[in-house]
Design an enzyme around this catalytic site. Structure first.
Site, PDB file in Angstrom:
ATOM      1  N   PRO A 178      -6.592  27.443 -10.066  1.00  0.00           N
ATOM      2  CA  PRO A 178      -7.326  26.228 -10.436  1.00  0.00           C
ATOM      3  C   PRO A 178      -8.792  26.384 -10.047  1.00  0.00           C
ATOM      4  O   PRO A 178      -9.097  26.755  -8.920  1.00  0.00           O
ATOM      5  CB  PRO A 178      -6.650  25.140  -9.582  1.00  0.00           C
ATOM      6  CG  PRO A 178      -6.061  25.862  -8.414  1.00  0.00           C
ATOM      7  CD  PRO A 178      -5.715  27.245  -8.904  1.00  0.00           C
TER       8      PRO A 178
ATOM      9  N   ALA B 252     -12.148  24.016 -10.395  1.00  0.00           N
ATOM     10  CA  ALA B 252     -12.707  22.741 -10.857  1.00  0.00           C
ATOM     11  C   ALA B 252     -13.904  23.008 -11.758  1.00  0.00           C
ATOM     12  O   ALA B 252     -14.773  23.821 -11.429  1.00  0.00           O
ATOM     13  CB  ALA B 252     -13.109  21.897  -9.656  1.00  0.00           C
TER      14      ALA B 252
ATOM     15  N   GLN C 194      -2.494  20.604 -10.845  1.00  0.00           N
ATOM     16  CA  GLN C 194      -2.754  20.465  -9.418  1.00  0.00           C
ATOM     17  C   GLN C 194      -3.238  19.060  -9.082  1.00  0.00           C
ATOM     18  O   GLN C 194      -4.138  18.537  -9.732  1.00  0.00           O
ATOM     19  CB  GLN C 194      -3.805  21.474  -8.960  1.00  0.00           C
ATOM     20  CG  GLN C 194      -3.938  21.442  -7.443  1.00  0.00           C
ATOM     21  CD  GLN C 194      -5.021  22.341  -6.908  1.00  0.00           C
ATOM     22  OE1 GLN C 194      -6.202  22.089  -7.117  1.00  0.00           O
ATOM     23  NE2 GLN C 194      -4.623  23.395  -6.224  1.00  0.00           N
TER      24      GLN C 194
ATOM     25  N   CYS D  97      -8.609  23.288  -0.680  1.00  0.00           N
ATOM     26  CA  CYS D  97     -10.000  23.114  -1.097  1.00  0.00           C
ATOM     27  C   CYS D  97     -10.879  22.777   0.101  1.00  0.00           C
ATOM     28  O   CYS D  97     -10.608  21.825   0.825  1.00  0.00           O
ATOM     29  CB  CYS D  97     -10.109  22.015  -2.152  1.00  0.00           C
ATOM     30  SG  CYS D  97     -11.806  21.848  -2.713  1.00  0.00           S
TER      31      CYS D  97
ATOM     32  N   LYS E  81      -0.714  25.107  -2.631  1.00  0.00           N
ATOM     33  CA  LYS E  81      -1.784  26.105  -2.545  1.00  0.00           C
ATOM     34  C   LYS E  81      -2.601  25.822  -1.299  1.00  0.00           C
ATOM     35  O   LYS E  81      -3.087  24.705  -1.114  1.00  0.00           O
ATOM     36  CB  LYS E  81      -2.668  26.055  -3.789  1.00  0.00           C
ATOM     37  CG  LYS E  81      -3.791  27.082  -3.769  1.00  0.00           C
ATOM     38  CD  LYS E  81      -4.401  27.248  -5.148  1.00  0.00           C
ATOM     39  CE  LYS E  81      -5.556  28.223  -5.162  1.00  0.00           C
ATOM     40  NZ  LYS E  81      -6.780  27.703  -4.521  1.00  0.00           N
TER      41      LYS E  81
ATOM     42  N   ASP F  98     -10.314  37.164  -4.341  1.00  0.00           N
ATOM     43  CA  ASP F  98     -11.022  38.426  -4.614  1.00  0.00           C
ATOM     44  C   ASP F  98     -10.225  39.422  -5.445  1.00  0.00           C
ATOM     45  O   ASP F  98     -10.520  40.617  -5.422  1.00  0.00           O
ATOM     46  CB  ASP F  98     -11.458  39.107  -3.305  1.00  0.00           C
ATOM     47  CG  ASP F  98     -12.361  38.229  -2.456  1.00  0.00           C
ATOM     48  OD1 ASP F  98     -12.889  37.232  -2.986  1.00  0.00           O
ATOM     49  OD2 ASP F  98     -12.527  38.527  -1.265  1.00  0.00           O
TER      50      ASP F  98
ATOM     51  N   GLY G  55      -8.784  33.824  -9.959  1.00  0.00           N
ATOM     52  CA  GLY G  55      -9.699  32.757 -10.355  1.00  0.00           C
ATOM     53  C   GLY G  55     -10.967  33.322 -10.967  1.00  0.00           C
ATOM     54  O   GLY G  55     -11.064  33.544 -12.185  1.00  0.00           O
ATOM     55  N   ARG G  56     -11.953  33.606 -10.095  1.00  0.00           N
ATOM     56  CA  ARG G  56     -13.260  34.020 -10.597  1.00  0.00           C
ATOM     57  C   ARG G  56     -13.213  35.306 -11.414  1.00  0.00           C
ATOM     58  O   ARG G  56     -14.053  35.517 -12.293  1.00  0.00           O
ATOM     59  CB  ARG G  56     -14.232  34.139  -9.414  1.00  0.00           C
ATOM     60  CG  ARG G  56     -14.565  32.774  -8.810  1.00  0.00           C
ATOM     61  CD  ARG G  56     -15.220  32.910  -7.453  1.00  0.00           C
ATOM     62  NE  ARG G  56     -14.298  33.489  -6.485  1.00  0.00           N
ATOM     63  CZ  ARG G  56     -14.635  33.892  -5.269  1.00  0.00           C
ATOM     64  NH1 ARG G  56     -15.886  33.794  -4.876  1.00  0.00           N
ATOM     65  NH2 ARG G  56     -13.733  34.387  -4.441  1.00  0.00           N
TER      66      ARG G  56
HETATM   67  C1  LIG Z   1     -15.849  26.855  -8.838  1.00  0.00           C
HETATM   68  C2  LIG Z   1     -14.555  26.833  -8.078  1.00  0.00           C
HETATM   69  C3  LIG Z   1     -13.695  25.736  -8.228  1.00  0.00           C
HETATM   70  C4  LIG Z   1     -12.482  25.715  -7.516  1.00  0.00           C
HETATM   71  N1  LIG Z   1     -11.649  24.642  -7.694  1.00  0.00           N
HETATM   72  C5  LIG Z   1     -10.441  24.632  -7.055  1.00  0.00           C
HETATM   73  C6  LIG Z   1      -9.512  23.581  -7.279  1.00  0.00           C
HETATM   74  O1  LIG Z   1      -9.749  22.644  -8.059  1.00  0.00           O
HETATM   75  N2  LIG Z   1      -8.335  23.633  -6.599  1.00  0.00           N
HETATM   76  C7  LIG Z   1      -8.015  24.662  -5.733  1.00  0.00           C
HETATM   77  O2  LIG Z   1      -6.937  24.665  -5.140  1.00  0.00           O
HETATM   78  N3  LIG Z   1      -8.883  25.682  -5.538  1.00  0.00           N
HETATM   79  C8  LIG Z   1     -10.053  25.706  -6.175  1.00  0.00           C
HETATM   80  N4  LIG Z   1     -10.892  26.762  -6.015  1.00  0.00           N
HETATM   81  C9  LIG Z   1     -10.412  27.932  -5.246  1.00  0.00           C
HETATM   82  C10 LIG Z   1      -9.758  28.940  -6.196  1.00  0.00           C
HETATM   83  O3  LIG Z   1      -8.588  28.420  -6.782  1.00  0.00           O
HETATM   84  C11 LIG Z   1      -9.385  30.249  -5.466  1.00  0.00           C
HETATM   85  O4  LIG Z   1      -8.492  29.945  -4.421  1.00  0.00           O
HETATM   86  C12 LIG Z   1     -10.605  30.965  -4.907  1.00  0.00           C
HETATM   87  O5  LIG Z   1     -11.672  30.977  -5.827  1.00  0.00           O
HETATM   88  C13 LIG Z   1     -10.252  32.407  -4.519  1.00  0.00           C
HETATM   89  O6  LIG Z   1      -9.731  33.091  -5.644  1.00  0.00           O
HETATM   90  P1  LIG Z   1     -10.655  34.074  -6.566  1.00  0.00           P
HETATM   91  O7  LIG Z   1     -11.345  35.018  -5.613  1.00  0.00           O
HETATM   92  O8  LIG Z   1      -9.655  34.760  -7.460  1.00  0.00           O
HETATM   93  O9  LIG Z   1     -11.618  33.213  -7.281  1.00  0.00           O
HETATM   94  C14 LIG Z   1     -12.117  26.794  -6.653  1.00  0.00           C
HETATM   95  C15 LIG Z   1     -12.991  27.878  -6.537  1.00  0.00           C
HETATM   96  C16 LIG Z   1     -14.193  27.919  -7.234  1.00  0.00           C
HETATM   97  C17 LIG Z   1     -15.079  29.122  -7.072  1.00  0.00           C
END
Ligand SMILES: Cc1cc2nc3c(=O)[nH]c(=O)nc-3n(C[C@H](O)[C@H](O)[C@H](O)COP(=O)(O)O)c2cc1C
Length: 332
Positions: free
Chosen positions: A18, A20, A72, A102, A141, A204, A226-227
């Site tokens: 997720p 946002a 979520q 979060c 989560k 990551d 995510g990213r």
């Molecule tokens: C812009 C942004 C928005 C995010 N929004 C949420 C969210 O709505 N709910 C949540 O549980 N985590 C949120 N996260 C965390 C991500 O789900 C994830 O746990 C985190 O970015 C690490 O994973 P990644 O390195 O694959 O991005 C957000 C992260 C970013 C960067």
């Protein structure tokens, strides 16, 4: 390979995280089309959802055609969280995820998100309320803990499993790390060892190599990305092909890439309307242009174009270029 989540078999446990403002219906649709075990909606604040605050219901727009959507929800009070869970279940959610990770002050100040990790008794009441409210699988989560002195994710996960949670996703950072440093995939192993339900590693992971290392170090049952999927909606399918041997995606290049971006752009405009759609689209267009290193002046033109038609006419020149080598690093 894979595992069951309620009555669903997750054959390829590579999930979209997720995000946002990013994992909205148009983006989830695109990622699902390439292939993903689950795609998770942006978090929906239960209070705002119940009072129908403008903009909140769009986040919960599930899309009947996407049947692997997890929704979520976030909040601090068990009652409204249970009510929100029932509402999104009625709207067609297949899985409900509780946000306990979060770090945003907006959430932690309001005593939800990762702040719930600091009060396990309260967290347990909330989880029990949500799990008891719906027949759907409920997942959690969270992060490793609040800070390095309180890495209580294994205890939380054990407690959540006891309350009926069917899967736990762990972002390998503490709340106080926000997004700094590197995700500690090895530390997720303590959670894996604490429960019998599936544990998913997050943080990551940007490609097959990092996914494989995360799985090896954590012992997790799958990964959440995510990213790494920003500007690359095919990334999950690529990772899944590399790890689980599923058919690899056809990654679009040249005119096919232009077409994909134009369609995504159009989908955002029709989902949000032109004003909001134009603003939301800029982030995605920026990531797509990163992929092919669009020259800065042209990039600026695309991102400041006065009307969607102008964007459309600029896209071929901006995007019909060879992709640059992909970095294994994420932007902070
Ligand atoms: C812009 C942004 C928005 C995010 N929004 C949420 C969210 O709505 N709910 C949540 O549980 N985590 C949120 N996260 C965390 C991500 O789900 C994830 O746990 C985190 O970015 C690490 O994973 P990644 O390195 O694959 O991005 C957000 C992260 C970013 C960067």
């Amino acid at each position: 390979m894979g595992f069951d989540l309620g009555d669903r078999h997750i054959a390829s446990p590579v999930f979209l995280a997720p995000l946002a403002g990013i994992t909205d219906l148009p983006f989830r649709t695109l990622v699902s089309r390439f292939g993903a075990g689950l795609v998770v909606s942006e978090m929906i604040a239960s209070g705002e959802f119940l009072t129908a605050r403008p903009g909140t219901r769009e986040k919960a727009e599930l899309g009947a055609a996407i049947d692997n959507t997890s929704v979520q929800i976030a909040g601090r009070e068990p009652g409204p969280m249970a009510e929100a869970a029932r509402m999104v279940a009625d709207m067609g959610a297949k899985v409900i995820d509780i946000n306990m990770g979060c770090p945003a002050k907006k959430l932690t100040g309001g005593y939800s998100g990762s702040a719930l990790m600091r009060d396990p008794d309260h967290a347990l009441r909330l989880i029990e309320a949500v799990a008891g409210a719906v027949d759907l699988p409920v997942t959690l989560k969270t992060r490793l803990g609040w800070d390095d002195n309180a890495r209580n994710a294994p205890d939380l996960a054990r407690m959540a499993e006891g309350a009926g949670v069917r899967m736990v996703v762990i972002h390998g950072r503490t709340r106080c790390q926000f997004y700094k440093g590197r995700a500690d995939w090895k530390a997720i192993r303590a959670v894996r060892d604490a429960v019998t339900i599936p544990v998913i590693a997050n943080g990551d992971i940007v490609g097959g190599a990092s996914a494989l290392t995360a799985l090896k170090l954590s012992g997790a049952d799958g990964v959440m990305v995510g990213r790494g999927a920003q500007g690359a909606p095919w990334r999950l399918a690529e990772i899944s092909a590399e790890i689980y041997g599923t058919p690899g995606p056809v990654v679009p290049e040249g005119p096919d890439f232009v077409r994909l971006v134009a369609d995504h752009h159009e989908a955002m405009l029709s989902f949000y309307g032109v004003d909001l759609g134009t603003r939301v689209a800029r982030k995605h267009l920026g990531w797509y242009m990163d992929r092919v290193a669009t020259p800065p002046a042209l990039r600026r033109q695309v991102l400041t174009a006065p009307a969607p038609e102008v964007v459309r006419t600029l896209l071929p020149d901006a995007l019909d270029r060879p992709p640059v080598a992909r970095s294994e690093r994420l932007a902070a």
